[in-house]
Design an enzyme around this catalytic site. Structure first.
Site, PDB file in Angstrom:
ATOM      1  N   GLU A 112       0.844  -1.198   0.000  1.00 54.07           N
ATOM      2  CA  GLU A 112       0.000   0.000   0.000  1.00 54.07           C
ATOM      3  C   GLU A 112       0.876   1.243   0.000  1.00 54.07           C
ATOM      4  O   GLU A 112       2.019   1.196   0.465  1.00 54.07           O
ATOM      5  CB  GLU A 112      -0.868   0.034   1.268  1.00 54.07           C
ATOM      6  CG  GLU A 112      -1.817  -1.127   1.365  1.00 54.07           C
ATOM      7  CD  GLU A 112      -2.543  -1.156   2.712  1.00 54.07           C
ATOM      8  OE1 GLU A 112      -2.330  -0.252   3.541  1.00 54.07           O
ATOM      9  OE2 GLU A 112      -3.309  -2.112   2.922  1.00 54.07           O
ATOM     10  N   LYS A 171       2.126   4.638   1.475  1.00 53.73           N
ATOM     11  CA  LYS A 171       2.186   5.147   2.849  1.00 53.73           C
ATOM     12  C   LYS A 171       1.837   6.631   2.802  1.00 53.73           C
ATOM     13  O   LYS A 171       2.646   7.455   2.387  1.00 53.73           O
ATOM     14  CB  LYS A 171       3.583   4.939   3.438  1.00 53.73           C
ATOM     15  CG  LYS A 171       3.646   5.280   4.904  1.00 53.73           C
ATOM     16  CD  LYS A 171       5.003   4.915   5.471  1.00 53.73           C
ATOM     17  CE  LYS A 171       5.075   5.080   6.979  1.00 53.73           C
ATOM     18  NZ  LYS A 171       4.694   6.377   7.480  1.00 53.73           N
ATOM     19  N   ASP A 183       1.078  10.380   3.715  1.00 53.42           N
ATOM     20  CA  ASP A 183       1.773  11.264   4.649  1.00 53.42           C
ATOM     21  C   ASP A 183       0.777  12.238   5.279  1.00 53.42           C
ATOM     22  O   ASP A 183       0.651  13.383   4.867  1.00 53.42           O
ATOM     23  CB  ASP A 183       2.870  12.026   3.891  1.00 53.42           C
ATOM     24  CG  ASP A 183       3.867  12.635   4.846  1.00 53.42           C
ATOM     25  OD1 ASP A 183       3.820  12.296   6.039  1.00 53.42           O
ATOM     26  OD2 ASP A 183       4.694  13.451   4.399  1.00 53.42           O
ATOM     27  N   TYR A 243      -7.217   2.158   5.799  1.00 57.04           N
ATOM     28  CA  TYR A 243      -6.330   1.058   5.440  1.00 57.04           C
ATOM     29  C   TYR A 243      -6.274  -0.100   6.436  1.00 57.04           C
ATOM     30  O   TYR A 243      -5.445  -0.986   6.303  1.00 57.04           O
ATOM     31  CB  TYR A 243      -4.914   1.563   5.154  1.00 57.04           C
ATOM     32  CG  TYR A 243      -4.351   2.507   6.208  1.00 57.04           C
ATOM     33  CD1 TYR A 243      -4.101   2.089   7.504  1.00 57.04           C
ATOM     34  CD2 TYR A 243      -4.054   3.824   5.870  1.00 57.04           C
ATOM     35  CE1 TYR A 243      -3.576   2.944   8.436  1.00 57.04           C
ATOM     36  CE2 TYR A 243      -3.526   4.691   6.803  1.00 57.04           C
ATOM     37  CZ  TYR A 243      -3.292   4.255   8.086  1.00 57.04           C
ATOM     38  OH  TYR A 243      -2.787   5.108   9.015  1.00 57.04           O
ATOM     39  N   LYS A 252      10.565   3.744   3.542  1.00 59.42           N
ATOM     40  CA  LYS A 252      10.375   5.187   3.346  1.00 59.42           C
ATOM     41  C   LYS A 252      11.297   5.692   2.248  1.00 59.42           C
ATOM     42  O   LYS A 252      12.477   5.333   2.196  1.00 59.42           O
ATOM     43  CB  LYS A 252      10.665   5.935   4.651  1.00 59.42           C
ATOM     44  CG  LYS A 252       9.666   5.556   5.733  1.00 59.42           C
ATOM     45  CD  LYS A 252       9.067   6.715   6.420  1.00 59.42           C
ATOM     46  CE  LYS A 252       9.637   7.238   7.628  1.00 59.42           C
ATOM     47  NZ  LYS A 252       9.087   8.298   8.319  1.00 59.42           N
ATOM     48  N   CYS A 267      17.625  47.515   6.769  1.00 63.17           N
ATOM     49  CA  CYS A 267      16.614  47.116   5.796  1.00 63.17           C
ATOM     50  C   CYS A 267      17.204  47.236   4.391  1.00 63.17           C
ATOM     51  O   CYS A 267      17.743  48.290   4.038  1.00 63.17           O
ATOM     52  CB  CYS A 267      15.382  47.996   5.938  1.00 63.17           C
ATOM     53  SG  CYS A 267      14.176  47.703   4.620  1.00 63.17           S
ATOM     54  N   CYS A 316      15.123  50.322   2.647  1.00 64.89           N
ATOM     55  CA  CYS A 316      15.146  51.724   3.082  1.00 64.89           C
ATOM     56  C   CYS A 316      16.321  52.053   4.003  1.00 64.89           C
ATOM     57  O   CYS A 316      16.500  53.205   4.381  1.00 64.89           O
ATOM     58  CB  CYS A 316      13.822  52.077   3.758  1.00 64.89           C
ATOM     59  SG  CYS A 316      13.625  51.296   5.359  1.00 64.89           S
ATOM     60  N   CYS A 350      11.578  45.469   9.667  1.00 64.70           N
ATOM     61  CA  CYS A 350      11.977  46.842   9.401  1.00 64.70           C
ATOM     62  C   CYS A 350      10.911  47.714  10.050  1.00 64.70           C
ATOM     63  O   CYS A 350       9.732  47.623   9.705  1.00 64.70           O
ATOM     64  CB  CYS A 350      12.034  47.101   7.895  1.00 64.70           C
ATOM     65  SG  CYS A 350      12.095  48.874   7.555  1.00 64.70           S
ATOM     66  N   CYS A 403       9.083  52.968   4.206  1.00 71.04           N
ATOM     67  CA  CYS A 403       9.694  51.830   3.500  1.00 71.04           C
ATOM     68  C   CYS A 403       8.723  51.366   2.401  1.00 71.04           C
ATOM     69  O   CYS A 403       7.630  50.866   2.687  1.00 71.04           O
ATOM     70  CB  CYS A 403       9.979  50.728   4.516  1.00 71.04           C
ATOM     71  SG  CYS A 403      10.823  49.306   3.831  1.00 71.04           S
TER      72      CYS A 403
END
Ligand code: IVH
Length: 672
Positions: free
Chosen positions: A113, A115, A117, A225, A314, A408, A411, A426, A432
């Site tokens: 089957e 698997k 996630d 399952y 896996k 930043c 600016c 910032c 900005c």
């Protein structure tokens, strides 16, 4: 390794793995890959085997994994939810097969089957009705999430056909399709909510929500399952047969399951899906092999943690090497700075990867990134690829270590980082560029004020022309008709369309305005909650963060952000302007006809989930009988109408202040 070194290593691994378990199961926000986790767990197991006297009964190797959250009722599983032993190696699969054949000989089959996630779930059906959905928790007991499970369309609440046992439990995996994940995650980013790393975390986060109506908005799916029932083995002889029956009963069973006659066929199935998985609409992280016959499963039995008749293989997340060309720092509308790695383009899992997320400064430090480093990029469950490690052997001599910028990038203002937070901001809210434009774009966007004729590009142009610097300026645009007419490709029709759209936005309800302001962490749902609880902007603006945190599902972080927002003089002045322009800053209360004065002068708070009435119905009943609803628990409160799953902080506060708690029945009796 000496015993002393082994003890130190065991302690370090135990601490680290426990932390990862917590992040994975409780926070649903893992910070390392499954492979790294499993490797560390394997290292710990091998040290413990070498020095059995150092084995702690609480070691992560002794646990099925998982933890239980507090807000749900805990339920014991009738059949414990075991995990599967897993492997990343073909050789170990062959060893598993050898062990199985030693017991069974050659006459058996494997069901192979996918698997899935997601997160495993146990569903109970009684006389064809879904009566309970419980998470795996620690394998012995989990959270009762029935109300949330009932919102999943692919899980039947009532079975259609016949032939099922009176009582049975089925196990399956709740997950989110990638397309839904991408769409909803994009919305989260737009709403300034923290995006989920992958569909599994999104599904896990969703199932743990306290509010089932919110769960219903997030499309989840579930593959089943495994079947358990007292009389199961009388009805079916094999896993395969039972799965065919589950399909008949109306359950979503994956069509890609295959019956294999030996380990070679199983290995071929595994290698087929190694590539094939990328074409599925959902994530799988491996393949599960189960011995098909129940009688043979019984013969093989279990270890303390997992069945001896099943194993999971896996897939390793795909990784490639490439070169880090540079790092860009993007500034969002809230001022949050996000580093993004620009990479030498490289093929990975069927797509060309040019960029990878770096999250924040901690991530750059963790990786110890240097300029022009050769990096390993992984595309696991995550949609956006990430850098997992650096190939330091290929580091350019004298390479300069990447330093997070202090200023930043747009600016030049010095960036700030709040204590305990990973993100740099910032603070130059008014000067900005991306922040200003982003804020106005957010305000005008479909989910906020939905202003017709005012798209993102127009906003950018209007800003560059010096016409708008803050939201309030939109409402003065009609005074600048002649400047507007000079803008290239901005015809008189577009102008009047936009100005009409802006004028009409004054009618948009308070919750849209509040969401549109772009307060950090205030997404659509939170905005709605705040509006329903505080009713008008003045009540909200003067509430303390503690009072704001009293609202269901609003945590300290959000509450502080809201109260910070309103404490700024600049914001206060902006709000005054918007109020004067005529925007909606309170909810229009429904006219409630008074039916009696039985609750006159009495104050109530309704909290939790109720069996017979919705919270809205209870609110209306109280108001219709002369009572008042309060927003926070104080000594002025007369009654707390308490349902199930009430927030623990509310409960504690009510108890501390000795506030009488009544049930919904008792409330109804008061007005009869
Ligand atoms: S069978 C005793 N089948 O993998 C049998 N599990 O590591 C227990 N999973 O907790 C599970 N797809 O969450 C099984 N086709 C599948 C699966 C599957 C995903 C998950 C499940 C389980 C974990 C075990």
């Amino acid at each position: 390794m000496s015993k002393k070194d082994a003890a130190a290593r065991i302690a370090a691994l135990t601490k680290e793995l426990n932390e990862h378990n917590y992040k994975y199961y409780v926070l649903a926000q893992p910070s390392i890959s499954d492979f790294d986790f499993d490797s560390r767990l394997a290292e710990l197991a091998s040290l413990e085997q070498q020095y059995p006297e150092l084995l702690d009964p609480d070691s992560p190797t002794q646990k099925v994994g998982g933890d239980i959250t507090k807000q749900f009722i805990t339920v014991r599983h009738k059949w414990p939810m075991l995990s599967l032993s897993n492997t990343y190696s073909e050789q170990e699969l062959k060893d598993f097969d050898t062990r199985v054949r030693k017991v069974l000989g050659d006459d058996f089959q494997y069901v192979c089957e996918l698997k899935f996630d997601g997160l495993s779930m146990s569903l109970t059906y009684e006389n064809g009705l879904l009566t309970r959905g419980v998470t795996r928790g620690d394998g012995t007991q989990g959270d009762d999430v029935t109300a949330n499970i009932k919102t999943i369309k692919n899980i039947p609440s009532k079975l259609r056909s016949t032939g099922y046992p009176d009582i049975f439990e089925i196990r399956g995996e709740v997950f989110m399709h990638r397309a839904a994940f991408e769409r909803l995650n994009k919305e989260r980013v737009e709403n300034d909510e923290i995006p989920y790393a992958n569909p599994r975390n999104f599904a896990a986060g969703t199932i743990k929500l306290q509010n089932s109506s919110e769960v219903a908005k997030r499309p989840l799916d579930c593959f089943l399952y495994f079947l358990y029932a007292d009389n199961r083995d009388k009805l079916f002889k094999t896993q395969w047969e039972s799965m065919q029956a589950l399909k008949q009963w109306g359950f979503h069973v994956c069509e890609h399951t295959k019956l294999c006659n030996n380990i070679h066929e199983a290995l071929a199935f595994i290698s087929y899906w190694e590539q094939g998985r990328h074409d599925l609409s959902y994530d799988i992280d491996g393949i599960v092999l189960k011995v098909n016959s129940y009688a043979q499963q019984d013969e093989l039995g279990f270890t303390a943690k997992s069945p001896r008749w099943a194993i999971s293989y896996k897939y390793k997340a795909e990784e490639v090497e490439t070169i880090l060309k540079s790092i860009s720092y993007q500034v969002g509308r809230t001022g949050a700075v996000t580093p993004v790695a620009n990479l030498e383009p490289v093929q990975l899992s069927g797509t060309t990867v040019k960029r990878a997320t770096l999250h924040n400064a901690n991530e750059i430090a963790r990786l110890n990134l240097h300029e022009l480093d050769t990096v390993l990029v992984e595309k696991g469950g995550e949609i956006i690829p990430k850098i997992t490690s650096i190939n330091t052997a290929k580091r350019v001599p004298d390479a300069v270590k990447i330093a997070y910028p202090e200023k930043c990038p747009v600016c030049g203002t010095i960036l700030v980082r709040k204590e305990g937070e990973a993100v740099h901001y910032c603070p130059n809210e008014i000067g900005c560029h991306p922040q200003i434009v982003g804020r106005i774009q957010h305000f005008a966007s479909r989910k906020a004020m939905d202003i017709e004729g005012l798209g993102n590009e127009t906003i950018e142009v209007l800003y560059k022309k010096g016409l708008i610097k803050q939201i309030g300026d939109l409402y003065n645009l009609h005074r600048h008709q002649s400047i507007l007419e000079q803008i290239e490709r901005f015809g008189s029709k577009s102008i009047s369309n936009m100005l009409n759209g802006i004028e009409k936005s004054k009618e948009k309800p308070f919750e849209k305005v509040l969401f549109g302001l772009g307060i950090r962490y205030v997404g659509e749902t939170i905005a709605r909650k705040l509006v329903l609880n505080f009713k008008n902007i003045d009540a909200l603006a003067t509430a303390s963060s503690t009072e704001i945190a009293e609202v269901d599902e609003i945590g300290k972080r959000i509450a502080e952000s809201v109260s910070d927002y309103f404490s700024s003089a600049l914001h206060q002045q902006q709000l005054v302007e918007l109020k004067m322009q005529g925007l909606q800053f309170s909810i229009v209360e429904q006219e409630i006809q008074l039916k009696s004065y039985k609750l006159l002068e009495k104050t109530f708070i309704i909290s939790g989930v109720f069996e017979y009435h919705s919270r809205e119905e209870l609110t209306n009943l109280i108001l219709a009988n002369g009572g008042k609803i309060m927003t926070s628990i104080s000594t002025k409160l007369n009654y707390l109408v308490a349902g199930d799953k009430m927030g623990p902080s509310k409960l504690a506060k009510a108890q501390k202040l000795n506030i009488p708690m009544i049930t919904e029945d008792e409330l109804i009796k008061m007005i009869k």
